[in-house]
Design a protein around this motif. Structure first.
Motif, PDB file in Angstrom:
ATOM      1  N   VAL A 206       3.491   9.348  -2.677  1.00  0.00           N
ATOM      2  CA  VAL A 206       3.774   8.034  -3.246  1.00  0.00           C
ATOM      3  C   VAL A 206       2.693   7.659  -4.250  1.00  0.00           C
ATOM      4  CG1 VAL A 206       4.000   5.567  -2.758  1.00  0.00           C
ATOM      5  CG2 VAL A 206       5.062   7.240  -1.223  1.00  0.00           C
ATOM      6  N   ARG A 207       1.443   7.923  -3.891  1.00  0.00           N
ATOM      7  CA  ARG A 207       0.318   7.572  -4.766  1.00  0.00           C
ATOM      8  C   ARG A 207       0.381   8.348  -6.078  1.00  0.00           C
ATOM      9  NH1 ARG A 207      -4.388   9.226  -6.575  1.00  0.00           N
ATOM     10  NH2 ARG A 207      -4.166  11.235  -5.547  1.00  0.00           N
TER      11      ARG A 207
ATOM     12  N   SER B  53       5.353   4.586   2.209  1.00  0.00           N
ATOM     13  CA  SER B  53       5.757   5.823   2.874  1.00  0.00           C
ATOM     14  C   SER B  53       6.348   5.539   4.249  1.00  0.00           C
ATOM     15  CB  SER B  53       4.561   6.767   2.987  1.00  0.00           C
ATOM     16  OG  SER B  53       4.915   7.961   3.644  1.00  0.00           O
TER      17      SER B  53
ATOM     18  N   SER C 215       0.831  -1.202   0.000  1.00  0.00           N
ATOM     19  CA  SER C 215       0.000   0.000   0.000  1.00  0.00           C
ATOM     20  C   SER C 215       0.865   1.250   0.000  1.00  0.00           C
ATOM     21  CB  SER C 215      -0.912   0.012   1.227  1.00  0.00           C
ATOM     22  OG  SER C 215      -0.153   0.230   2.406  1.00  0.00           O
ATOM     23  N   MET C 216       0.252   2.378  -0.370  1.00  0.00           N
ATOM     24  CA  MET C 216       0.978   3.645  -0.397  1.00  0.00           C
ATOM     25  C   MET C 216       1.451   4.028   1.009  1.00  0.00           C
ATOM     26  SD  MET C 216       0.651   3.856  -3.564  1.00  0.00           S
ATOM     27  CE  MET C 216      -0.403   3.024  -4.752  1.00  0.00           C
ATOM     28  N   ARG C 217       0.610   3.780   1.994  1.00  0.00           N
ATOM     29  CA  ARG C 217       0.999   4.090   3.366  1.00  0.00           C
ATOM     30  C   ARG C 217       2.170   3.212   3.817  1.00  0.00           C
ATOM     31  NH1 ARG C 217      -2.425   7.423   6.115  1.00  0.00           N
ATOM     32  NH2 ARG C 217      -4.469   7.801   5.165  1.00  0.00           N
TER      33      ARG C 217
ATOM     34  N   SER D  19       5.082  11.671   1.580  1.00  0.00           N
ATOM     35  CA  SER D  19       3.878  11.195   2.251  1.00  0.00           C
ATOM     36  C   SER D  19       3.242  10.094   1.414  1.00  0.00           C
ATOM     37  CB  SER D  19       2.889  12.340   2.414  1.00  0.00           C
ATOM     38  OG  SER D  19       2.432  12.781   1.137  1.00  0.00           O
ATOM     39  N   HIS D  20       2.267   9.408   1.991  1.00  0.00           N
ATOM     40  CA  HIS D  20       1.596   8.350   1.217  1.00  0.00           C
ATOM     41  C   HIS D  20       0.890   8.933   0.003  1.00  0.00           C
ATOM     42  CE1 HIS D  20      -1.831   9.742   3.702  1.00  0.00           C
ATOM     43  NE2 HIS D  20      -2.575   9.306   2.712  1.00  0.00           N
ATOM     44  N   GLU D  21       0.443  10.193   0.099  1.00  0.00           N
ATOM     45  CA  GLU D  21      -0.212  10.822  -1.041  1.00  0.00           C
ATOM     46  C   GLU D  21       0.797  11.105  -2.146  1.00  0.00           C
ATOM     47  OE1 GLU D  21      -3.123  12.386  -3.517  1.00  0.00           O
ATOM     48  OE2 GLU D  21      -3.224  11.078  -1.751  1.00  0.00           O
TER      49      GLU D  21
END
Length: 322
Positions: free
Chosen positions: A53-54, A36, A31-33, A49-51
């Protein structure tokens, strides 16, 4: 980290996004989280951040190099079957990233990078721009060097082709890079160098190199045909099933692939527009349906249409078949 300004090359950006998607799948699609969080735990240049990465993986923004490098390091380290060399993956993605910013020139190393680098980066069968230059600018490729200096061999290109390749390199990238390429070859660091055999080299796993180049060329031709023949895939599938000359192993492989519903969904819904978005497995399956055989018939350095002979399962409308 914040994304940089818009990329200069949409095609190069798509190549970067496609390569990131392949690496993400190979790493188990975390997952992106999770990506990150893993970056935050390690010693990385970036801290996206995970965003971030997304958006980087989806290609909705063009990220900074620090972001791409951090993501690649984490994903490459997570690949286990087979494992990936993290440094090699970072180098591969740096060229992709620079190509977006600088166009074709971005894929070429600087003269100092070339001077410091050992080898030509083709261990995985991929032909890098500098590897092609290494072949074309090596005098061994253009002339039959005197037997006292080299083993007997047949030149790959003509002397005129060798000169034109050097002139073009100098025009586009400067004389220093051309001279660095020539020096590497003359010092013995040439493509496929065999220790103790002066200029008597063979290409590294030439069969694998040919297979990769043939696959890329075949994919280009497939997309071209799909654009003008909407029912080509269905006709080719039938032709493959009806092919009595297919070997037992190939038929078993075909049936096993067709038992994979998710794979076949990708295959049956592929279009020229979505070709780069589907998995490599789906591309290979479509390739097998449409292409009966493809083999090298010309020497290295020729354009792909002259280098390879392609036989379709369903002949082209004009009846030429290749």
């Amino acid at each position: 980290m914040a994304a940089t300004s818009a990329p200069l090359s949409d095609d190069a950006h798509q190549a970067l996004v496609h390569a990131l998607a392949e690496l993400h799948r190979a790493a188990g699609a975390p997952s992106m989280r999770a990506i990150s969080a893993q970056i935050a735990k390690g010693d990385h240049l970036g801290a996206p951040s995970h965003e971030s990465v997304r958006t980087t993986l989806k290609g909705t923004t063009f990220p900074r190099w620090e972001t791409v490098r951090s993501i690649v390091e984490v994903l490459a380290a997570a690949c286990v079957d087979p494992p990936r060399n993290v440094e090699r993956e970072v180098g591969r993605f740096q060229k992709l990233w620079r190509s977006v910013r600088e166009g074709e020139a971005g894929a070429m190393p600087s003269p100092m990078e070339l001077a410091l680098k050992q080898g030509w980066g083709t261990d995985d069968g991929e032909w890098t721009p500098e590897a092609v230059l290494g072949v074309l600018l090596n005098p061994f490729s253009a002339v039959e060097i005197h037997p006292s200096l080299a083993v007997p061999h047949e030149p790959l290109v003509s002397e005129d082709q060798w000169v034109r390749a050097g002139v073009r390199l100098i025009e586009e990238h400067g004389a220093e890079l051309a001279l660095r390429v020539l020096l590497k070859s003359l010092k013995g660091d040439y493509l496929g160098a065999d220790e103790g055999s002066p200029f008597g080299y063979s290409f590294p796993d030439q069969e694998a190199v040919d297979a990769q180049m043939a696959f890329r060329y075949g994919c280009e031709r497939i997309v071209q045909r799909l654009e003008v023949e909407p029912n080509l895939l269905q006709r080719s599938i039938k032709a493959m099933h009806d092919d009595e000359t297919m070997s037992r192993d190939d038929r078993i492989a075909m049936l096993e692939a067709e038992a994979d519903r998710s794979l076949m969904w990708e295959v049956m819904t592929v279009t020229p527009e979505t070709w780069q978005e589907v998995s490599e497995e789906a591309q290979h399956q479509v390739f097998g349906y449409l292409v009966k055989s493809i083999e090298p018939v010309g020497h290295f350095g020729l354009p792909p249409e002259r280098r390879f002979r392609l036989t379709w399962r369903v002949p082209e409308p004009d009846g030429e078949g290749a």
